[in-house]
Design a protein around this motif. Structure first.
Motif, PDB file in Angstrom:
ATOM      1  N   VAL A 199       0.860  -1.185   0.000  1.00  0.00           N
ATOM      2  CA  VAL A 199       0.000   0.000   0.000  1.00  0.00           C
ATOM      3  C   VAL A 199       0.894   1.233   0.000  1.00  0.00           C
ATOM      4  O   VAL A 199       1.703   1.431   0.913  1.00  0.00           O
ATOM      5  CB  VAL A 199      -0.946   0.008   1.215  1.00  0.00           C
ATOM      6  CG1 VAL A 199      -1.726   1.313   1.277  1.00  0.00           C
ATOM      7  CG2 VAL A 199      -1.894  -1.184   1.142  1.00  0.00           C
ATOM      8  N   LEU A 200       0.740   2.048  -1.032  1.00  0.00           N
ATOM      9  CA  LEU A 200       1.608   3.197  -1.245  1.00  0.00           C
ATOM     10  C   LEU A 200       0.768   4.462  -1.388  1.00  0.00           C
ATOM     11  O   LEU A 200       0.260   4.765  -2.471  1.00  0.00           O
ATOM     12  CB  LEU A 200       2.457   2.974  -2.505  1.00  0.00           C
ATOM     13  CG  LEU A 200       3.376   4.106  -2.967  1.00  0.00           C
ATOM     14  CD1 LEU A 200       4.422   4.413  -1.901  1.00  0.00           C
ATOM     15  CD2 LEU A 200       4.061   3.726  -4.277  1.00  0.00           C
ATOM     16  N   PRO A 201       0.566   5.242  -0.321  1.00  0.00           N
ATOM     17  CA  PRO A 201      -0.177   6.501  -0.441  1.00  0.00           C
ATOM     18  C   PRO A 201       0.614   7.528  -1.248  1.00  0.00           C
ATOM     19  O   PRO A 201       1.850   7.588  -1.172  1.00  0.00           O
ATOM     20  CB  PRO A 201      -0.332   6.966   1.015  1.00  0.00           C
ATOM     21  CG  PRO A 201      -0.079   5.749   1.842  1.00  0.00           C
ATOM     22  CD  PRO A 201       0.915   4.936   1.066  1.00  0.00           C
ATOM     23  N   ALA A 202      -0.087   8.333  -2.007  1.00  0.00           N
ATOM     24  CA  ALA A 202       0.532   9.387  -2.811  1.00  0.00           C
ATOM     25  C   ALA A 202      -0.256  10.673  -2.610  1.00  0.00           C
ATOM     26  O   ALA A 202      -1.456  10.642  -2.357  1.00  0.00           O
ATOM     27  CB  ALA A 202       0.553   8.998  -4.286  1.00  0.00           C
ATOM     28  N   CYS A 203       0.446  11.803  -2.733  1.00  0.00           N
ATOM     29  CA  CYS A 203      -0.247  13.093  -2.537  1.00  0.00           C
ATOM     30  C   CYS A 203       0.291  14.150  -3.495  1.00  0.00           C
ATOM     31  O   CYS A 203       0.658  15.241  -3.093  1.00  0.00           O
ATOM     32  CB  CYS A 203      -0.129  13.547  -1.088  1.00  0.00           C
ATOM     33  SG  CYS A 203       1.559  13.666  -0.460  1.00  0.00           S
ATOM     34  N   GLY A 204       0.371  13.781  -4.764  1.00  0.00           N
ATOM     35  CA  GLY A 204       0.707  14.761  -5.788  1.00  0.00           C
ATOM     36  C   GLY A 204       2.180  15.024  -6.006  1.00  0.00           C
ATOM     37  O   GLY A 204       2.533  15.914  -6.781  1.00  0.00           O
ATOM     38  N   ARG A 205       3.051  14.264  -5.349  1.00  0.00           N
ATOM     39  CA  ARG A 205       4.497  14.463  -5.509  1.00  0.00           C
ATOM     40  C   ARG A 205       4.992  13.475  -6.558  1.00  0.00           C
ATOM     41  O   ARG A 205       5.465  12.388  -6.239  1.00  0.00           O
ATOM     42  CB  ARG A 205       5.197  14.284  -4.169  1.00  0.00           C
ATOM     43  CG  ARG A 205       4.668  15.230  -3.111  1.00  0.00           C
ATOM     44  CD  ARG A 205       5.325  15.080  -1.766  1.00  0.00           C
ATOM     45  NE  ARG A 205       5.106  13.797  -1.122  1.00  0.00           N
ATOM     46  CZ  ARG A 205       5.348  13.545   0.165  1.00  0.00           C
ATOM     47  NH1 ARG A 205       5.820  14.517   0.930  1.00  0.00           N
ATOM     48  NH2 ARG A 205       5.122  12.356   0.684  1.00  0.00           N
ATOM     49  N   MET A 206       4.900  13.872  -7.820  1.00  0.00           N
ATOM     50  CA  MET A 206       5.135  12.956  -8.927  1.00  0.00           C
ATOM     51  C   MET A 206       6.545  12.379  -8.939  1.00  0.00           C
ATOM     52  O   MET A 206       6.746  11.190  -9.187  1.00  0.00           O
ATOM     53  CB  MET A 206       4.864  13.658 -10.270  1.00  0.00           C
ATOM     54  CG  MET A 206       3.428  14.094 -10.484  1.00  0.00           C
ATOM     55  SD  MET A 206       2.260  12.725 -10.485  1.00  0.00           S
ATOM     56  CE  MET A 206       1.502  12.955  -8.886  1.00  0.00           C
ATOM     57  N   ASP A 207       7.539  13.219  -8.675  1.00  0.00           N
ATOM     58  CA  ASP A 207       8.921  12.750  -8.734  1.00  0.00           C
ATOM     59  C   ASP A 207       9.184  11.713  -7.647  1.00  0.00           C
ATOM     60  O   ASP A 207       9.866  10.702  -7.887  1.00  0.00           O
ATOM     61  CB  ASP A 207       9.900  13.922  -8.608  1.00  0.00           C
ATOM     62  CG  ASP A 207       9.644  14.765  -7.367  1.00  0.00           C
ATOM     63  OD1 ASP A 207       8.506  14.758  -6.848  1.00  0.00           O
ATOM     64  OD2 ASP A 207      10.581  15.438  -6.905  1.00  0.00           O
ATOM     65  N   PRO A 226      -6.572  13.107  -5.455  1.00  0.00           N
ATOM     66  CA  PRO A 226      -6.860  12.538  -6.774  1.00  0.00           C
ATOM     67  C   PRO A 226      -6.686  13.533  -7.915  1.00  0.00           C
ATOM     68  O   PRO A 226      -7.274  14.609  -7.916  1.00  0.00           O
ATOM     69  CB  PRO A 226      -8.318  12.082  -6.640  1.00  0.00           C
ATOM     70  CG  PRO A 226      -8.500  11.821  -5.183  1.00  0.00           C
ATOM     71  CD  PRO A 226      -7.648  12.857  -4.493  1.00  0.00           C
ATOM     72  N   ASN A 227      -5.847  13.146  -8.884  1.00  0.00           N
ATOM     73  CA  ASN A 227      -5.624  13.990 -10.061  1.00  0.00           C
ATOM     74  C   ASN A 227      -5.155  13.118 -11.206  1.00  0.00           C
ATOM     75  O   ASN A 227      -4.694  11.986 -11.009  1.00  0.00           O
ATOM     76  CB  ASN A 227      -4.607  15.100  -9.759  1.00  0.00           C
ATOM     77  CG  ASN A 227      -3.234  14.560  -9.421  1.00  0.00           C
ATOM     78  OD1 ASN A 227      -2.473  14.189 -10.314  1.00  0.00           O
ATOM     79  ND2 ASN A 227      -2.899  14.478  -8.130  1.00  0.00           N
ATOM     80  N   HIS A 228      -5.265  13.648 -12.406  1.00  0.00           N
ATOM     81  CA  HIS A 228      -4.930  12.883 -13.600  1.00  0.00           C
ATOM     82  C   HIS A 228      -3.440  12.594 -13.690  1.00  0.00           C
ATOM     83  O   HIS A 228      -3.039  11.582 -14.282  1.00  0.00           O
ATOM     84  CB  HIS A 228      -5.401  13.633 -14.850  1.00  0.00           C
ATOM     85  CG  HIS A 228      -6.896  13.682 -14.981  1.00  0.00           C
ATOM     86  ND1 HIS A 228      -7.661  12.556 -15.167  1.00  0.00           N
ATOM     87  CD2 HIS A 228      -7.765  14.720 -14.937  1.00  0.00           C
ATOM     88  CE1 HIS A 228      -8.935  12.888 -15.244  1.00  0.00           C
ATOM     89  NE2 HIS A 228      -9.037  14.202 -15.101  1.00  0.00           N
ATOM     90  N   ASN A 229      -2.596  13.461 -13.142  1.00  0.00           N
ATOM     91  CA  ASN A 229      -1.155  13.234 -13.226  1.00  0.00           C
ATOM     92  C   ASN A 229      -0.763  11.935 -12.534  1.00  0.00           C
ATOM     93  O   ASN A 229       0.013  11.132 -13.074  1.00  0.00           O
ATOM     94  CB  ASN A 229      -0.402  14.406 -12.610  1.00  0.00           C
ATOM     95  CG  ASN A 229      -0.515  15.676 -13.429  1.00  0.00           C
ATOM     96  OD1 ASN A 229      -0.703  15.612 -14.647  1.00  0.00           O
ATOM     97  ND2 ASN A 229      -0.412  16.826 -12.790  1.00  0.00           N
ATOM     98  N   THR A 230      -1.286  11.716 -11.326  1.00  0.00           N
ATOM     99  CA  THR A 230      -0.967  10.482 -10.616  1.00  0.00           C
ATOM    100  C   THR A 230      -1.539   9.279 -11.355  1.00  0.00           C
ATOM    101  O   THR A 230      -0.870   8.245 -11.497  1.00  0.00           O
ATOM    102  CB  THR A 230      -1.533  10.534  -9.184  1.00  0.00           C
ATOM    103  OG1 THR A 230      -1.021  11.691  -8.518  1.00  0.00           O
ATOM    104  CG2 THR A 230      -1.134   9.297  -8.404  1.00  0.00           C
ATOM    105  N   LEU A 231      -2.757   9.397 -11.813  1.00  0.00           N
ATOM    106  CA  LEU A 231      -3.385   8.295 -12.554  1.00  0.00           C
ATOM    107  C   LEU A 231      -2.575   7.937 -13.787  1.00  0.00           C
ATOM    108  O   LEU A 231      -2.338   6.756 -14.069  1.00  0.00           O
ATOM    109  CB  LEU A 231      -4.811   8.688 -12.947  1.00  0.00           C
ATOM    110  CG  LEU A 231      -5.596   7.669 -13.768  1.00  0.00           C
ATOM    111  CD1 LEU A 231      -5.739   6.360 -13.015  1.00  0.00           C
ATOM    112  CD2 LEU A 231      -6.971   8.229 -14.138  1.00  0.00           C
ATOM    113  N   HIS A 232      -2.107   8.936 -14.531  1.00  0.00           N
ATOM    114  CA  HIS A 232      -1.334   8.685 -15.743  1.00  0.00           C
ATOM    115  C   HIS A 232       0.037   8.092 -15.411  1.00  0.00           C
ATOM    116  O   HIS A 232       0.536   7.240 -16.145  1.00  0.00           O
ATOM    117  CB  HIS A 232      -1.175   9.981 -16.546  1.00  0.00           C
ATOM    118  CG  HIS A 232      -2.454  10.446 -17.164  1.00  0.00           C
ATOM    119  ND1 HIS A 232      -2.666  11.747 -17.587  1.00  0.00           N
ATOM    120  CD2 HIS A 232      -3.608   9.789 -17.433  1.00  0.00           C
ATOM    121  CE1 HIS A 232      -3.887  11.868 -18.083  1.00  0.00           C
ATOM    122  NE2 HIS A 232      -4.474  10.692 -17.989  1.00  0.00           N
ATOM    123  N   LEU A 233       0.641   8.543 -14.304  1.00  0.00           N
ATOM    124  CA  LEU A 233       1.932   7.977 -13.908  1.00  0.00           C
ATOM    125  C   LEU A 233       1.786   6.490 -13.589  1.00  0.00           C
ATOM    126  O   LEU A 233       2.596   5.669 -14.036  1.00  0.00           O
ATOM    127  CB  LEU A 233       2.484   8.730 -12.700  1.00  0.00           C
ATOM    128  CG  LEU A 233       3.812   8.208 -12.128  1.00  0.00           C
ATOM    129  CD1 LEU A 233       4.928   8.336 -13.154  1.00  0.00           C
ATOM    130  CD2 LEU A 233       4.181   8.950 -10.850  1.00  0.00           C
TER     131      LEU A 233
END
Length: 335
Positions: A18-26, A54-61
């Protein structure tokens, strides 16, 4: 639930990461790269990225990584956390969507070593329900105050940036308390509940995750101090363990600084000069003492010394404010 375009996979995985993400793409990209290089059979692993913003950048990554690793990598899923937000809530969305019996938690700013999963899974034995891996936070020999605080993360008894938990244990405890919107309180609360339930925890120092210290803005400690409001909730739920493992006594030095300041200001205004001067000297002495304590063993660059001096003036009032705000909010006698 996982995105509908996940690759079909009927075999149950051995471990769900389980890997939470919060918009930090790098940072997320770096963490996913490390998870794709694990030494275990990738078919035994699923990675669930929980997007707390939730945003498209994370989804696309995530979709890009899924495409690249479709044939030889772990099953990769994306879960959008629409609320409530926070690390505890995001991790709850992740483990509840997981298919494996063992849940491995990490974070988007951590870099698991290639043997992280293998070492963590190997540490389970008869009766062990939770495995704690090791966190490494490299810092300079003379760190800043922020770097030193982050380095102390290595000594944490429990951190969701590197732990493995049997899913039935999480179900029994109902996961993380989502009232904690910061990782520190969320992690400590789950750890204390594990201890109170006599759930066996073992350590796996070879299950390593490196946690690089990210650059922080000037005066970051002033932003972090607001998290003290959640210390009141943690104390309310676990008063004994809080005093044993978090804070043996209240921050009386902060209260003394604030008391001296509150005495000095009206005395100056009312013209009681001798009392105003005495209170001011006490305030100054205690503030200088706090600043020197924070500077001990840290970098002594001009900018860092200036930051410590200014924030040492502001920290005690802010600390007392947020601690009392937590006491009022959670209706607990907490100082």
């Amino acid at each position: 639930m996982p995105a509908p375009d996940d690759a079909p996979n009927t075999a149950l995985p051995t471990v769900s990461v389980v890997l939470p993400a919060c918009g930090r793409m790098d940072l997320l990209d770096r963490s996913l790269d490390a998870l794709m290089r694990q030494s275990v059979d990738p078919r035994s692993v699923e990675v669930i990225v929980v997007d707390d913003e939730p945003n498209h950048n994370t989804l696309h990554l995530v979709a890009g990584w899924r495409t690249r690793t479709l044939e030889r990598g772990p099953r990769l899923a994306y879960v959008a956390n629409t609320g409530p937000r926070g690390p505890g809530a995001a991790r709850n969305r992740g483990w509840r969507a997981a298919r494996a019996d063992v849940i491995a938690f990490t974070s988007d700013d951590a870099v698991p070593s290639p043997d992280w999963l293998a070492q963590g899974l190997a540490a389970f034995d008869d009766g062990a329900a939770v495995v704690c891996g090791r966190i490494e936070t490299p810092v300079p020999a003379r760190p800043t105050d922020r770097q030193r605080s982050a380095h102390a993360h290595e000594l944490a008894d429990f951190t969701s940036a590197n732990c493995f938990v049997h899913k039935p244990v999480l179900e029994r405890l109902d996961g993380f308390d989502e009232r904690f919107s910061v990782q520190r309180g969320s992690d400590a609360d789950l750890h204390f509940r594990l201890l109170e339930q006599n759930i066996r925890i073992v350590r796996a120092p070879q299950a390593l995750a490196v946690h690089p210290v990210r650059p922080a803005p000037w005066g970051a400690s002033l932003l972090q101090i607001r998290h003290a409001v959640f210390d009141a909730l943690l104390y309310k739920k676990h008063p004994t363990l809080y005093r044993e493992r978090i804070e043996a006594r209240p921050c009386w030095d902060h209260y003394a600084i604030v008391a001296a300041l509150l005495l000095a200001l009206p005395c100056w205004a009312l013209g009681v000069r001798w009392l105003a001067l005495a209170a001011t000297l006490v305030w100054l002495a205690l503030t200088v003492r706090l600043c020197l304590r924070r500077l001990k063993g840290t970098a002594h660059s001009a900018s860092h010394v200036a930051e410590m001096a200014i924030t040492s003036v502001l920290l005690p009032p802010l600390s007392v404010f947020w601690r009392l705000a937590g006491a009022v909010r959670y209706r607990v006698r907490f100082a």
